[in-house]
Design a protein around this motif. Structure first.
Motif, PDB file in Angstrom:
ATOM      1  N   ALA A 265       6.223  -6.052  -7.931  1.00  0.00           N
ATOM      2  CA  ALA A 265       5.961  -7.108  -6.949  1.00  0.00           C
ATOM      3  C   ALA A 265       4.545  -7.660  -7.066  1.00  0.00           C
ATOM      4  O   ALA A 265       4.166  -8.545  -6.289  1.00  0.00           O
ATOM      5  N   GLY A 266       3.772  -7.142  -8.001  1.00  0.00           N
ATOM      6  CA  GLY A 266       2.415  -7.648  -8.211  1.00  0.00           C
ATOM      7  C   GLY A 266       1.397  -7.116  -7.233  1.00  0.00           C
ATOM      8  O   GLY A 266       0.322  -7.711  -7.064  1.00  0.00           O
ATOM      9  N   LEU A 267       1.691  -5.994  -6.592  1.00  0.00           N
ATOM     10  CA  LEU A 267       0.742  -5.393  -5.657  1.00  0.00           C
ATOM     11  C   LEU A 267      -0.253  -4.520  -6.412  1.00  0.00           C
ATOM     12  O   LEU A 267       0.098  -3.867  -7.390  1.00  0.00           O
ATOM     13  N   SER A 268      -1.474  -4.463  -5.928  1.00  0.00           N
ATOM     14  CA  SER A 268      -2.543  -3.757  -6.633  1.00  0.00           C
ATOM     15  C   SER A 268      -2.428  -2.250  -6.455  1.00  0.00           C
ATOM     16  O   SER A 268      -2.059  -1.755  -5.376  1.00  0.00           O
ATOM     17  N   LEU A 269      -2.798  -1.538  -7.521  1.00  0.00           N
ATOM     18  CA  LEU A 269      -2.939  -0.097  -7.472  1.00  0.00           C
ATOM     19  C   LEU A 269      -4.418   0.253  -7.449  1.00  0.00           C
ATOM     20  O   LEU A 269      -5.259  -0.485  -7.972  1.00  0.00           O
ATOM     21  N   GLY A 270      -4.750   1.391  -6.867  1.00  0.00           N
ATOM     22  CA  GLY A 270      -6.127   1.848  -6.828  1.00  0.00           C
ATOM     23  C   GLY A 270      -6.481   2.673  -8.049  1.00  0.00           C
ATOM     24  O   GLY A 270      -5.661   2.889  -8.950  1.00  0.00           O
ATOM     25  N   ASP A 271      -7.713   3.158  -8.065  1.00  0.00           N
ATOM     26  CA  ASP A 271      -8.206   3.913  -9.217  1.00  0.00           C
ATOM     27  C   ASP A 271      -7.460   5.219  -9.440  1.00  0.00           C
ATOM     28  O   ASP A 271      -7.377   5.710 -10.565  1.00  0.00           O
ATOM     29  N   SER A 272      -6.912   5.800  -8.382  1.00  0.00           N
ATOM     30  CA  SER A 272      -6.191   7.062  -8.541  1.00  0.00           C
ATOM     31  C   SER A 272      -4.709   6.859  -8.815  1.00  0.00           C
ATOM     32  O   SER A 272      -3.944   7.834  -8.878  1.00  0.00           O
ATOM     33  N   GLY A 273      -4.272   5.601  -8.973  1.00  0.00           N
ATOM     34  CA  GLY A 273      -2.889   5.327  -9.342  1.00  0.00           C
ATOM     35  C   GLY A 273      -1.946   5.082  -8.198  1.00  0.00           C
ATOM     36  O   GLY A 273      -0.768   4.794  -8.409  1.00  0.00           O
ATOM     37  N   TYR A 289       3.391  -3.239   3.678  1.00  0.00           N
ATOM     38  CA  TYR A 289       2.589  -2.046   3.931  1.00  0.00           C
ATOM     39  C   TYR A 289       3.022  -0.948   2.949  1.00  0.00           C
ATOM     40  O   TYR A 289       4.104  -0.999   2.371  1.00  0.00           O
ATOM     41  N   ALA A 290       2.178   0.080   2.798  1.00  0.00           N
ATOM     42  CA  ALA A 290       2.553   1.248   2.001  1.00  0.00           C
ATOM     43  C   ALA A 290       1.992   2.493   2.680  1.00  0.00           C
ATOM     44  O   ALA A 290       0.856   2.496   3.167  1.00  0.00           O
ATOM     45  N   VAL A 291       2.807   3.536   2.722  1.00  0.00           N
ATOM     46  CA  VAL A 291       2.402   4.801   3.343  1.00  0.00           C
ATOM     47  C   VAL A 291       2.944   5.954   2.508  1.00  0.00           C
ATOM     48  O   VAL A 291       3.838   5.781   1.682  1.00  0.00           O
ATOM     49  N   GLY A 292       2.388   7.135   2.730  1.00  0.00           N
ATOM     50  CA  GLY A 292       2.912   8.335   2.092  1.00  0.00           C
ATOM     51  C   GLY A 292       2.307   8.612   0.731  1.00  0.00           C
ATOM     52  O   GLY A 292       1.236   8.121   0.375  1.00  0.00           O
ATOM     53  N   ASP A 293       3.037   9.407  -0.055  1.00  0.00           N
ATOM     54  CA  ASP A 293       2.520   9.908  -1.323  1.00  0.00           C
ATOM     55  C   ASP A 293       2.303   8.825  -2.367  1.00  0.00           C
ATOM     56  O   ASP A 293       1.616   9.069  -3.368  1.00  0.00           O
ATOM     57  N   PRO A 301     -14.476  13.208   2.855  1.00  0.00           N
ATOM     58  CA  PRO A 301     -15.781  13.676   2.383  1.00  0.00           C
ATOM     59  C   PRO A 301     -16.531  12.677   1.512  1.00  0.00           C
ATOM     60  O   PRO A 301     -17.762  12.683   1.478  1.00  0.00           O
ATOM     61  N   THR A 302     -15.812  11.820   0.784  1.00  0.00           N
ATOM     62  CA  THR A 302     -16.472  10.902  -0.142  1.00  0.00           C
ATOM     63  C   THR A 302     -16.413   9.453   0.301  1.00  0.00           C
ATOM     64  O   THR A 302     -17.205   8.626  -0.178  1.00  0.00           O
ATOM     65  N   GLY A 303     -15.469   9.102   1.184  1.00  0.00           N
ATOM     66  CA  GLY A 303     -15.282   7.710   1.572  1.00  0.00           C
ATOM     67  C   GLY A 303     -14.578   6.886   0.520  1.00  0.00           C
ATOM     68  O   GLY A 303     -14.392   5.676   0.700  1.00  0.00           O
ATOM     69  N   LYS A 304     -14.128   7.504  -0.572  1.00  0.00           N
ATOM     70  CA  LYS A 304     -13.448   6.786  -1.643  1.00  0.00           C
ATOM     71  C   LYS A 304     -11.938   6.839  -1.434  1.00  0.00           C
ATOM     72  O   LYS A 304     -11.411   7.687  -0.723  1.00  0.00           O
ATOM     73  N   GLN A 305     -11.253   5.892  -2.101  1.00  0.00           N
ATOM     74  CA  GLN A 305      -9.798   5.844  -2.025  1.00  0.00           C
ATOM     75  C   GLN A 305      -9.190   6.815  -3.031  1.00  0.00           C
ATOM     76  O   GLN A 305      -9.601   6.844  -4.203  1.00  0.00           O
ATOM     77  N   MET A 306      -8.216   7.583  -2.583  1.00  0.00           N
ATOM     78  CA  MET A 306      -7.532   8.500  -3.493  1.00  0.00           C
ATOM     79  C   MET A 306      -6.182   8.889  -2.908  1.00  0.00           C
ATOM     80  O   MET A 306      -5.920   8.686  -1.722  1.00  0.00           O
ATOM     81  N   ARG A 307      -5.323   9.404  -3.763  1.00  0.00           N
ATOM     82  CA  ARG A 307      -4.018   9.879  -3.310  1.00  0.00           C
ATOM     83  C   ARG A 307      -4.163  11.271  -2.699  1.00  0.00           C
ATOM     84  O   ARG A 307      -4.854  12.129  -3.240  1.00  0.00           O
TER      85      ARG A 307
END
Length: 585
Positions: A265-273, A289-293, A301-307
């Protein structure tokens, strides 16, 4: 009086159930009685306790029905939600705001319009592309159908041997449960330790527990091939070349986020996939919207985006995204802290936030301490030791993470520290907590307090910590244990250690050179703290307390000799007292 936000009647489509999706639809209904809510789930079951699956295999959860949190009829009757299982969303047309759905029962494709769309596709088990991996006795553990297959096979074939691949949470739980059913288990892990997310000295405590239960533990070795015959896997070939005969294989290697639909659908992924979302769970498209795993969260602790593939964050994010989708407002999705716990036979291992290894990789100026204290007062029968490791920021004392291993009270300590971290606490705040105390429940100085005291002392320069796995060559090492303790268990990597029992230290202090940098050790770090304070007030200017003492050093350095070549972190300089002037105990 009717809430004006419920006057609208949007069509909300949710892709996937279980934790995130099921939480989203039920909260959406509670917040908007007029919305049309449809949930599509590609599998047979829409809301089940996936964390309980290993325990159903082992028989601790005897009734299969207990695994089901809610069935489609409950969603329909209680919440007026249209739940369709065996329906897979295979395409999103963002311009038309429609999804294409495949009905796996009939093979029919159809379109469904939406005003708001929530993606909760979860994650899929990692299955390595090896020959024989599709054998009928090779299993993943993702849903109830998987456990049905495992239980049916075990009833039919009565396997005597199993290989579990991966020593993360699922792998450890399946190892334990298969063992409880009388199966001889080999546990294979590519990393050099079990529970790779945990720091090695605490993981080693779990490894000893595993070995005590006659599990064949293979660390630092992965699988390279499967041997199969007549559609069954009969052996697992390790990377080292050894073949382990087996009757069944359980894959617990990890999970991969199911992001294919979002990518198409052309939605962006983050650095952690994972799928990138904002504070309200919205993707690049504010109607999706997206939620979950499958998505990323802000890691506390870091303020960064991750799974963070855990049920708690999925439930909380789903609830808030469901509310926002049907009302246009909600609280932001809270930061995730990675709080988790696992049982390994008689031990429990819990963690929250960053380990010391993760903190170093994140580039944080982090320090750590380890305490070992009973889960309740020692004079009350049944006291069990808790080994608690606290990670904190050097400059501010901000708590970055904690890990704990023990037989009792691990969840309590990790939950307390996780709560403190949520509110931005420092190690000084831990020393001030007013925790429940009675002899059968805890102690006036809880292990959480003790960790705070040690960390605060470290930062204040009152008793600076030396990391447990440090190279002690070049230091004057003082062992303040009793002579019997030392004769029974020498301090690893310190054949030059001077043994002066703590009660003799003041009268024998002249045997030490006050000009040399000195490391003090005992069994756990408590007596060495007292000795450190004595030396620092008797003219010894550079003194370190060996964190965790001899007991934990034995776990940190499981194989040591005179030519020790393990990790050698340099000790940090003694820091200046904090500006606040607050000091430890």
């Amino acid at each position: 009086m009717t809430d004006s936000t419920t006057a609208a009647s949007p069509t909300l489509v949710v892709v996937g159930g279980v934790a995130g999706g099921a939480s989203a639809v039920t909260r959406a209904r509670r917040m908007n009685e007029h919305a049309t809510i449809i949930m599509f789930e590609k599998d047979e079951h829409v809301s089940f306790a996936n964390c309980g699956l290993p325990y159903h295999v082992g028989g601790e959860i005897a009734e299969r029905e207990s695994l089901f949190v809610a069935r489609p009829a409950l969603f329909a009757d209680r919440f007026n939600i249209d739940v369709r299982t065996r329906h897979e969303v295979v395409d999103i047309d963002r311009s038309r705001r429609e999804v294409t759905v495949l009905n796996h029962t009939t093979g029919e494709h159809f379109r469904q319009a939406y005003d708001k769309l929530i993606l909760a596709p979860g994650a899929a088990p990692i299955v390595p592309p090896l020959a024989g991996i599709s054998a009928s006795n090779v299993f993943s553990v993702r849903n109830v159908t998987d456990t049905d297959r495992i239980n049916a096979f075990m009833t039919r074939a009565q396997p005597g041997r199993a290989v579990v691949v991966g020593a993360g949470y699922i792998g450890l739980e399946m190892m334990e449960q298969l063992h409880s059913r009388g199966v001889a288990v080999t546990l294979v892990e590519l990393q050099p330790q079990v529970l790779p997310l945990m720091d090695p000295e605490l993981a080693h405590m779990l490894e000893e527990e595993i070995a005590a239960h006659d599990i064949d533990l293979r660390l630092g070795d992965g699988i390279s091939a499967l041997v199969s015959a007549e559609g069954l896997a009969t052996g697992v070939v390790l990377g080292s070349g050894e073949t382990i005969d087996t009757d069944m294989v359980i894959l617990g290697i990890g999970v991969r986020p199911s992001v294919q639909l979002a990518e198409q659908a052309g939605l962006s992924l983050g650095d952690s996939g994972g799928i990138h979302v904002n504070a309200h769970g919205q993707t690049d498209d504010p109607d999706i919207y997206a939620v979950g795993d499958a998505c990323e969260y802000t890691f506390g602790p870091t303020g960064k985006q991750m799974r963070v593939a855990l049920a708690g964050p999925a439930n909380r994010a789903g609830r808030l995204a469901g509310e926002h989708a049907v009302t246009g407002s909600s609280a932001p999705v809270p930061r995730a802290w990675g709080t988790a716990i696992v049982r390994v036979f008689g031990l429990a291992a819990g963690m929250v936030g960053l380990t010391m290894s993760m903190a170093r990789r994140s580039g944080l100026d982090a320090r750590c301490c380890v305490v070992r204290a009973n889960h309740h007062v020692g004079y009350y029968p049944g006291a069990q030791p808790v080994t608690l490791k606290l990670v904190y920021e050097a400059g501010t004392g901000r708590i970055l993470g904690a890990q704990a291993v023990g037989r009792e009270g691990i969840d309590k300590r990790i939950d307390v520290i996780a709560t403190a971290m949520h509110f931005g606490a420092t190690v000084h705040d831990l020393t001030a907590l007013d925790l429940a105390y009675a002899p059968s429940f805890g102690a006036a100085k809880d292990p959480v307090h003790m960790a705070g005291f040690v960390a605060a002392n470290d930062l204040a320069g009152t008793a600076v910590i030396m990391p447990i796995d440090s190279d002690l060559d070049g230091y004057q090492v003082l062992d303040v244990r009793s002579r019997d303790e030392v004769s029974g268990s020498a301090l690893y990597g310190a054949p030059h250690a001077i043994n002066i029992p703590l009660h003799e230290l003041r009268e024998r202090i002249a045997e030490l050179d006050s000009a040399q940098p000195t490391v003090v050790s005992c069994a756990s770090g408590a007596r060495s703290y007292v000795a450190t304070r004595i030396l620092m007030q008797r003219g010894f200017n550079t003194v370190y307390n060996l964190s965790g003492g001899t007991l934990l050093r034995a776990h940190a350095i499981s194989s040591i000799s005179a030519g020790y070549s393990g990790p050698r972190p340099a000790p940090a300089p003694i820091p200046a007292p904090p500006v606040t002037g607050r000091r430890g105990d």
